[in-house]
Design a protein around this motif. Structure first.
Motif, PDB file in Angstrom:
ATOM      1  N   LYS A 292      64.029   9.109   0.959  1.00 28.55           N
ATOM      2  CA  LYS A 292      63.719   8.436   2.225  1.00 28.55           C
ATOM      3  C   LYS A 292      63.866   6.921   2.136  1.00 28.55           C
ATOM      4  CE  LYS A 292      62.566  12.429   3.939  1.00 28.55           C
ATOM      5  NZ  LYS A 292      63.467  13.121   4.888  1.00 28.55           N
ATOM      6  N   ASP A 293      64.082   6.416   0.940  1.00 32.61           N
ATOM      7  CA  ASP A 293      64.212   4.966   0.755  1.00 32.61           C
ATOM      8  C   ASP A 293      65.489   4.462   1.418  1.00 32.61           C
ATOM      9  OD1 ASP A 293      65.022   2.406  -0.698  1.00 32.61           O
ATOM     10  OD2 ASP A 293      63.042   2.765  -1.573  1.00 32.61           O
ATOM     11  N   LYS A 294      65.410   3.302   2.036  1.00 32.90           N
ATOM     12  CA  LYS A 294      66.581   2.773   2.756  1.00 32.90           C
ATOM     13  C   LYS A 294      67.709   2.382   1.796  1.00 32.90           C
ATOM     14  CE  LYS A 294      64.770  -1.973   2.926  1.00 32.90           C
ATOM     15  NZ  LYS A 294      64.413  -3.098   3.823  1.00 32.90           N
ATOM     16  N   ASN A 295      67.351   2.114   0.533  1.00 31.78           N
ATOM     17  CA  ASN A 295      68.366   1.744  -0.459  1.00 31.78           C
ATOM     18  C   ASN A 295      68.729   2.913  -1.379  1.00 31.78           C
ATOM     19  OD1 ASN A 295      68.450  -1.013   0.370  1.00 31.78           O
ATOM     20  ND2 ASN A 295      66.531  -1.374  -0.741  1.00 31.78           N
ATOM     21  N   ALA A 296      68.424   4.126  -0.937  1.00 29.44           N
ATOM     22  CA  ALA A 296      68.639   5.292  -1.801  1.00 29.44           C
ATOM     23  C   ALA A 296      70.086   5.422  -2.247  1.00 29.44           C
ATOM     24  CB  ALA A 296      68.188   6.562  -1.079  1.00 29.44           C
ATOM     25  N   MET A 302      74.121   3.419  -8.565  1.00 32.95           N
ATOM     26  CA  MET A 302      73.805   2.686  -9.790  1.00 32.95           C
ATOM     27  C   MET A 302      73.456   3.640 -10.925  1.00 32.95           C
ATOM     28  SD  MET A 302      70.779  -0.108 -10.317  1.00 32.95           S
ATOM     29  CE  MET A 302      69.547   1.117  -9.819  1.00 32.95           C
ATOM     30  N   ILE A 303      72.691   4.683 -10.609  1.00 33.96           N
ATOM     31  CA  ILE A 303      72.283   5.649 -11.630  1.00 33.96           C
ATOM     32  C   ILE A 303      73.499   6.379 -12.193  1.00 33.96           C
ATOM     33  CG2 ILE A 303      71.080   7.853 -11.951  1.00 33.96           C
ATOM     34  CD1 ILE A 303      68.976   6.725  -9.947  1.00 33.96           C
ATOM     35  N   GLY A 417      81.117  15.218  -1.353  1.00 28.60           N
ATOM     36  CA  GLY A 417      80.005  14.325  -1.079  1.00 28.60           C
ATOM     37  C   GLY A 417      80.387  13.148  -0.213  1.00 28.60           C
ATOM     38  N   ARG A 418      81.626  12.696  -0.317  1.00 30.10           N
ATOM     39  CA  ARG A 418      82.076  11.561   0.509  1.00 30.10           C
ATOM     40  C   ARG A 418      81.993  11.874   1.994  1.00 30.10           C
ATOM     41  NH1 ARG A 418      87.808   9.500  -1.395  1.00 30.10           N
ATOM     42  NH2 ARG A 418      87.312   7.928   0.187  1.00 30.10           N
ATOM     43  N   LYS A 419      82.146  13.158   2.346  1.00 35.50           N
ATOM     44  CA  LYS A 419      82.119  13.551   3.758  1.00 35.50           C
ATOM     45  C   LYS A 419      80.696  13.759   4.262  1.00 35.50           C
ATOM     46  CE  LYS A 419      86.566  15.939   3.280  1.00 35.50           C
ATOM     47  NZ  LYS A 419      87.276  17.247   3.390  1.00 35.50           N
ATOM     48  N   HIS A 420      79.819  14.257   3.394  1.00 34.24           N
ATOM     49  CA  HIS A 420      78.478  14.645   3.840  1.00 34.24           C
ATOM     50  C   HIS A 420      77.417  13.568   3.614  1.00 34.24           C
ATOM     51  CE1 HIS A 420      79.552  18.868   4.655  1.00 34.24           C
ATOM     52  NE2 HIS A 420      80.370  18.746   3.626  1.00 34.24           N
ATOM     53  N   MET A 421      77.580  12.747   2.586  1.00 33.85           N
ATOM     54  CA  MET A 421      76.601  11.698   2.304  1.00 33.85           C
ATOM     55  C   MET A 421      77.301  10.586   1.526  1.00 33.85           C
ATOM     56  SD  MET A 421      72.991  11.985   0.212  1.00 33.85           S
ATOM     57  CE  MET A 421      71.956  10.527  -0.030  1.00 33.85           C
ATOM     58  N   PRO A 422      77.943   9.673   2.241  1.00 31.43           N
ATOM     59  CA  PRO A 422      78.695   8.609   1.561  1.00 31.43           C
ATOM     60  C   PRO A 422      77.793   7.758   0.663  1.00 31.43           C
ATOM     61  CG  PRO A 422      79.232   8.694   3.900  1.00 31.43           C
ATOM     62  CD  PRO A 422      78.043   9.592   3.701  1.00 31.43           C
ATOM     63  N   ILE A 423      78.161   7.681  -0.608  1.00 33.22           N
ATOM     64  CA  ILE A 423      77.431   6.882  -1.593  1.00 33.22           C
ATOM     65  C   ILE A 423      78.443   5.910  -2.210  1.00 33.22           C
ATOM     66  CG2 ILE A 423      76.182   6.946  -3.791  1.00 33.22           C
ATOM     67  CD1 ILE A 423      75.154   9.723  -2.989  1.00 33.22           C
ATOM     68  N   PRO A 424      78.091   4.635  -2.301  1.00 38.59           N
ATOM     69  CA  PRO A 424      79.064   3.624  -2.759  1.00 38.59           C
ATOM     70  C   PRO A 424      79.280   3.617  -4.273  1.00 38.59           C
ATOM     71  CG  PRO A 424      76.963   2.567  -2.304  1.00 38.59           C
ATOM     72  CD  PRO A 424      76.808   4.013  -1.890  1.00 38.59           C
ATOM     73  N   TYR A 425      79.849   4.691  -4.799  1.00 33.75           N
ATOM     74  CA  TYR A 425      80.128   4.761  -6.227  1.00 33.75           C
ATOM     75  C   TYR A 425      81.226   3.767  -6.611  1.00 33.75           C
ATOM     76  CZ  TYR A 425      77.621   9.239  -6.170  1.00 33.75           C
ATOM     77  OH  TYR A 425      76.675  10.221  -6.032  1.00 33.75           O
ATOM     78  N   ASP A 426      81.102   3.182  -7.775  1.00 33.37           N
ATOM     79  CA  ASP A 426      82.125   2.284  -8.312  1.00 33.37           C
ATOM     80  C   ASP A 426      83.175   3.139  -9.027  1.00 33.37           C
ATOM     81  OD1 ASP A 426      83.637   0.280  -9.388  1.00 33.37           O
ATOM     82  OD2 ASP A 426      82.038  -0.610 -10.593  1.00 33.37           O
ATOM     83  N   ILE A 427      83.965   3.840  -8.235  1.00 38.75           N
ATOM     84  CA  ILE A 427      84.900   4.823  -8.786  1.00 38.75           C
ATOM     85  C   ILE A 427      85.922   4.200  -9.727  1.00 38.75           C
ATOM     86  CG2 ILE A 427      86.770   6.407  -8.174  1.00 38.75           C
ATOM     87  CD1 ILE A 427      83.974   7.510  -7.787  1.00 38.75           C
ATOM     88  N   LYS A 428      86.400   3.028  -9.394  1.00 34.66           N
ATOM     89  CA  LYS A 428      87.428   2.388 -10.226  1.00 34.66           C
ATOM     90  C   LYS A 428      86.947   2.226 -11.666  1.00 34.66           C
ATOM     91  CE  LYS A 428      90.104  -1.895 -10.657  1.00 34.66           C
ATOM     92  NZ  LYS A 428      90.365  -3.236 -10.057  1.00 34.66           N
TER      93      LYS A 428
END
Length: 492
Positions: A292-296, A302-303, A417-428
């Motif tokens: 529920k955290d806004k920065n989740a 990061m994790i 996951g990109r379609k259902h819950m976009p998370i800003p992973y550092d994929i590069k």
């Protein structure tokens, strides 16, 4: 970064609690490979453990993860505790009682002694009854208590196994009331350890029987895809031993010998297995508590990168040290002929660990059915590759299938996951570190190890140089993240 601090604190404690039971597996692997008479005997034990893994998933049917979901989401936490606890009691009793009727036919079908199966029923029943008590400790962040009880289990298991496999063999008078079959003695020791450990976690059972049917229906709707996913994972992790027994073009004894060699060298990948498992134990309750955290989303990203950064370095160092570690894990040199599979299995568990961190999107959004679809995809690939390739290349096919399945699951989970819950992973950077670590590990083990010679000074100098390059690249690109992790761990 206090969130990351808490996560790594609990992951460290869970890591200790996980390391020791896994060290138990390692010690038992050493004991079994050392004191069982043949590779075929160890292969038979390994095959039976495959059935244990599969049945354990069925008996828990995703209730542990459902418990975390509803424990955090329900105001009436007592209802969640009692409903999950007593539901597992009922189904476990049904399993144990019904074993009276099915155990002998299964023993004949699996070509495994019925006496072994009887002890396995006990192990499975006791272990299932411990699931919710241990989950409750994790939910309450009682990581130290969790670790201590797991350690007690280790002491009992290793102690009784060592006594039965070594000491009793010189005390023939004991065989008037104990079997003299070493494999059965091993399963007796496992059953004893599980039964005694259950006593240490039995406090939640001091309560009135209660099941909230409405809540149970919602928990089962949530958990059934996890059951499917768990079965698929069990297939990826364990079914290869049974498939080797069935598909190798060898007689029964020779096939079991190959299973024994494969299993021993598979377990040499214990380092990455420990890391991935400890991280999962620490991160799973965190995912739900922070949902529920806004920065989740930023925290999840990061994790994942932290897992990859630390895992990439740790994986290569572990591959460099494999020849130092192997005598500590395997009791007889005759098993080491299959060691070429070990790096592939290490890669597989690295991929699986990444998949576990990526799986947050379907767990916190209650879309667990997608986890089932992903795991089924991996299981299908595992079965197909094993069936097609085992007759030709033997247990190498099983290792490659495991790696391919976990790699595919990792990629598919990220894509969905990109379609259902976009998370800003550092994929590069994540992809770069994976490629560097896997590439360096492959070059070191499959090329430099043969070129310089196993155990040579030149080989380890090359390993040190390659480690320095890998760490240097990651440090240059991730210095702020690594400094934060190290600082927070030191503060804790």
């Amino acid at each position: 970064m206090s969130t990351l601090k808490n996560l790594f604190k609990h992951t460290f404690v869970y890591g200790l609690a996980t390391v020791l039971p896994r060290v138990l597996t390692v010690l038992l692997t050493w004991l079994l490979t050392k004191y069982l008479d043949t590779e075929s005997d160890f292969g038979e034990v390994s095959i039976l453990f495959t059935y244990i893994v599969l049945l354990n998933v069925v008996l828990t049917y995703g209730m542990e993860t459902a418990f975390f979901r509803f424990y955090n989401g329900e105001s009436a936490t007592e209802k969640t505790i009692k409903t999950s606890l007593w539901t597992l009691v009922v189904t476990t009793l049904v399993f144990a009682i019904s074993s009276i009727f099915w155990i002998e036919p299964v023993a004949r079908l699996s070509d495994i002694n019925v006496s072994y199966w009887r002890w396995v029923v006990g192990i499975l029943s006791f272990d299932t009854l411990m699931v919710i008590p241990f989950a409750l400790m994790r939910a309450k962040n009682q990581s130290l208590k969790y670790a201590i009880i797991k350690m007690i289990n280790v002491v009992i298991s290793v102690g009784t196994s060592a006594v039965f496999l070594i000491a009793t063999q010189k005390m023939t008078s004991l065989f008037t009331w104990l079997p003299n079959d070493k494999k059965e003695l091993f399963f007796i020791s496992g059953c004893m350890a599980s039964a005694l450990t259950l006593l240490f976690v039995s406090k939640p059972y001091i309560s009135k029987f209660y099941i909230d049917i409405s809540l149970l229906k919602r928990m089962l709707r949530y958990s059934w895809p996890i059951l499917i996913a768990g079965l698929a994972f069990a297939i990826n992790e364990a079914l290869d031993k049974v498939l080797l027994q069935w598909l190798l073009p060898l007689d029964e004894k020779a096939a079991k010998e190959q299973v024994g060699i494969y299993t021993a060298c598979y377990r040499l990948a214990i380092g990455m297995t420990l890391y991935a498992t400890a991280f999962r134990l620490g991160v799973e309750p965190f995912f739900f508590s922070q949902s529920k955290d806004k920065n989740a989303s930023q925290q999840y990203a990061m994790i994942t990168k932290a897992f990859v950064v630390l895992g990439a370095i740790g994986m290569f160092v572990y591959i460099v040290l494999l020849d130092v570690i192997k005598p500590l894990l395997i009791g007889k040199p005759s098993y080491l002929v299959g060691m070429k599979i070990t790096p592939i299995v290490v890669f597989a568990f690295f991929f699986f660990g990444i998949y576990q961190t990526l799986s947050v999107w379907y767990k916190v959004t209650d879309k667990t059915r997608y986890g089932a679809y992903i795991s089924i995809t991996g299981a299908v690939l595992t079965i197909v590759l094993n069936v097609v390739c085992i007759p030709t290349i033997g247990y190498m096919a099983s290792a490659m299938a495991t790696c391919a399945a976990y790699g595919l699951m990792m990629i598919v989970s990220y894509s969905m996951g990109r379609k259902h819950m976009p998370i800003p992973y550092d994929i590069k950077n994540i992809v770069l570190y994976i490629i560097l670590s896997v590439g360096f590990s492959s070059v070191f083990f499959y090329l430099l190890r043969d070129y310089f010679g196993i155990g040579s000074i030149q080989l380890y100098l090359a390993g040190i140089l390659m480690t320095a390059i890998l760490v240097g690249v990651i440090w240059y690109r991730e210095q702020p993240l690594l400094q934060q992790i190290l600082r927070r761990k030191n503060e804790s």
